[in-house]
Enzyme design. Sequence first.
Site, PDB file in Angstrom:
ATOM      1  N   GLY A   1      31.901  45.206  59.173  1.00  0.00           N
ATOM      2  CA  GLY A   1      31.511  46.317  58.312  1.00  0.00           C
ATOM      3  C   GLY A   1      32.737  46.918  57.656  1.00  0.00           C
ATOM      4  O   GLY A   1      33.804  46.289  57.593  1.00  0.00           O
TER       5      GLY A   1
ATOM      6  N   GLN B   1      34.844  49.358  58.589  1.00  0.00           N
ATOM      7  CA  GLN B   1      36.012  49.498  59.446  1.00  0.00           C
ATOM      8  C   GLN B   1      36.595  48.141  59.835  1.00  0.00           C
ATOM      9  O   GLN B   1      37.806  47.935  59.836  1.00  0.00           O
ATOM     10  CB  GLN B   1      35.652  50.292  60.705  1.00  0.00           C
ATOM     11  CG  GLN B   1      35.438  51.771  60.455  1.00  0.00           C
ATOM     12  CD  GLN B   1      36.704  52.463  59.962  1.00  0.00           C
ATOM     13  OE1 GLN B   1      37.763  52.305  60.569  1.00  0.00           O
ATOM     14  NE2 GLN B   1      36.610  53.203  58.881  1.00  0.00           N
TER      15      GLN B   1
ATOM     16  N   THR C   1      36.127  49.146  70.081  1.00  0.00           N
ATOM     17  CA  THR C   1      35.000  50.080  70.026  1.00  0.00           C
ATOM     18  C   THR C   1      35.109  51.170  71.089  1.00  0.00           C
ATOM     19  O   THR C   1      35.434  50.884  72.243  1.00  0.00           O
ATOM     20  CB  THR C   1      33.685  49.310  70.224  1.00  0.00           C
ATOM     21  OG1 THR C   1      33.605  48.266  69.251  1.00  0.00           O
ATOM     22  CG2 THR C   1      32.486  50.231  70.111  1.00  0.00           C
ATOM     23  N   GLU C   2      34.822  52.407  70.699  1.00  0.00           N
ATOM     24  CA  GLU C   2      34.769  53.493  71.670  1.00  0.00           C
ATOM     25  C   GLU C   2      33.326  53.903  71.922  1.00  0.00           C
ATOM     26  O   GLU C   2      32.444  53.618  71.118  1.00  0.00           O
ATOM     27  CB  GLU C   2      35.573  54.702  71.182  1.00  0.00           C
ATOM     28  CG  GLU C   2      35.047  55.345  69.934  1.00  0.00           C
ATOM     29  CD  GLU C   2      35.861  56.581  69.542  1.00  0.00           C
ATOM     30  OE1 GLU C   2      36.234  57.347  70.444  1.00  0.00           O
ATOM     31  OE2 GLU C   2      36.123  56.760  68.347  1.00  0.00           O
TER      32      GLU C   2
ATOM     33  N   TYR D   1      51.843  55.456  69.245  1.00  0.00           N
ATOM     34  CA  TYR D   1      52.435  55.444  67.914  1.00  0.00           C
ATOM     35  C   TYR D   1      53.676  56.333  67.873  1.00  0.00           C
ATOM     36  O   TYR D   1      54.688  55.992  67.256  1.00  0.00           O
ATOM     37  CB  TYR D   1      51.431  55.939  66.862  1.00  0.00           C
ATOM     38  CG  TYR D   1      50.080  55.285  66.887  1.00  0.00           C
ATOM     39  CD1 TYR D   1      49.897  54.010  67.431  1.00  0.00           C
ATOM     40  CD2 TYR D   1      48.968  55.937  66.373  1.00  0.00           C
ATOM     41  CE1 TYR D   1      48.651  53.427  67.457  1.00  0.00           C
ATOM     42  CE2 TYR D   1      47.716  55.343  66.387  1.00  0.00           C
ATOM     43  CZ  TYR D   1      47.555  54.090  66.946  1.00  0.00           C
ATOM     44  OH  TYR D   1      46.329  53.523  66.962  1.00  0.00           O
TER      45      TYR D   1
ATOM     46  N   GLU E   1      47.897  58.614  81.930  1.00  0.00           N
ATOM     47  CA  GLU E   1      47.173  59.873  81.745  1.00  0.00           C
ATOM     48  C   GLU E   1      46.746  60.380  83.113  1.00  0.00           C
ATOM     49  O   GLU E   1      46.877  59.678  84.120  1.00  0.00           O
ATOM     50  CB  GLU E   1      45.919  59.656  80.889  1.00  0.00           C
ATOM     51  CG  GLU E   1      46.196  59.251  79.462  1.00  0.00           C
ATOM     52  CD  GLU E   1      44.921  59.022  78.675  1.00  0.00           C
ATOM     53  OE1 GLU E   1      44.961  59.197  77.448  1.00  0.00           O
ATOM     54  OE2 GLU E   1      43.894  58.655  79.284  1.00  0.00           O
TER      55      GLU E   1
ATOM     56  N   HIS F   1      40.005  61.245  76.643  1.00  0.00           N
ATOM     57  CA  HIS F   1      39.431  59.971  77.056  1.00  0.00           C
ATOM     58  C   HIS F   1      38.445  60.145  78.206  1.00  0.00           C
ATOM     59  O   HIS F   1      38.602  61.047  79.042  1.00  0.00           O
ATOM     60  CB  HIS F   1      40.547  59.016  77.489  1.00  0.00           C
ATOM     61  CG  HIS F   1      41.354  58.504  76.342  1.00  0.00           C
ATOM     62  ND1 HIS F   1      42.626  58.008  76.484  1.00  0.00           N
ATOM     63  CD2 HIS F   1      41.066  58.409  75.018  1.00  0.00           C
ATOM     64  CE1 HIS F   1      43.091  57.620  75.303  1.00  0.00           C
ATOM     65  NE2 HIS F   1      42.158  57.854  74.402  1.00  0.00           N
TER      66      HIS F   1
END
Length: 304
Positions: free
Chosen positions: A17, A19, A98-99, A170, A220, A259
């Site tokens: 698609g 994205q 994917t999230e 990043y 984390e 998250h």
Amino acid sequence: MSILIDENTRVLVQGIGNQGTFHARRNAEYGTKIVAGVHPKRGGETWEELDRPIYGSATEAVEHEDINTSMILVPAPFAKDAIMEAYEAGIELIVCLTEGIPVHDMARVYNTFYPRAADGSFAKEGRPVLIGPNCPGLISPGKANVGFIPESSTRPGKVGLVSRSGTLTYQLMHELNAAGIGISTCVGIGGDPIIGSDFMDIIPRFADDPDTEAIVFVGEIGGTEEQRVGRWIHEHIPDTPVAAYVAGFTAPPGKQMGHAGAIVKEGGDGGETAADKKEALTDLGIDVGMNPSETAQLMIARLR
């Protein structure tokens, strides 16, 4: 060298698609070999934006193309089926960006990929490598980029980077890059409760890579994976420069932070807060920064 991906990586994109096409095109422009796309209703067509064939399934694509990696960007309700389709097609490396995939779906995926051994552990030896879900993907600068990671933030180099957080990744890459320090491979493993590959699947690969001379990892709150990999580093590669950051120093217990896997359980046996993890890692001889900038500076200092 690098780990997991390099100039020989040949990528199938599941989910073409807007994205999927946008990021596939970015990756292709970087030099990544994007071979084909998958869409269940468009098999036989041409993926015009990239001038690549579209197949109706991963299995069909593998039958016609030389493919060793899949990049998955399908919506969460369909992601489990896409991952399983890539697995059944025999693809060696599956990167799911994917999230929002339901935990129950990922439990089924994980148990299929990594059958439980007699001692209760999950056997990963000889099995496909799953990166993610809910991750930015991975990059070996100058060779291949599979996912979202901004290639302008880094350069080829000797530091292996693995992280549960895309954005913090990043920033670290950018600060190392500004100091003239490059990356061998950066792997975003994702921050969901169930992910395919964790720190213990990635850092030993860096240890075996002759071109990776130092390691940075970003953890984390939640779980105790950071302590586990810290002990492994202490026991197996004590002379390798390693720096770490653990996000969530001000996070309150019992509240999910960003998250799905970033939550400190109340009433547990401890060890899940950022402060707990920093103390444990420091005791193991690993430099731990209080923020990404300090962590980058710790690594820069170790390399100079």
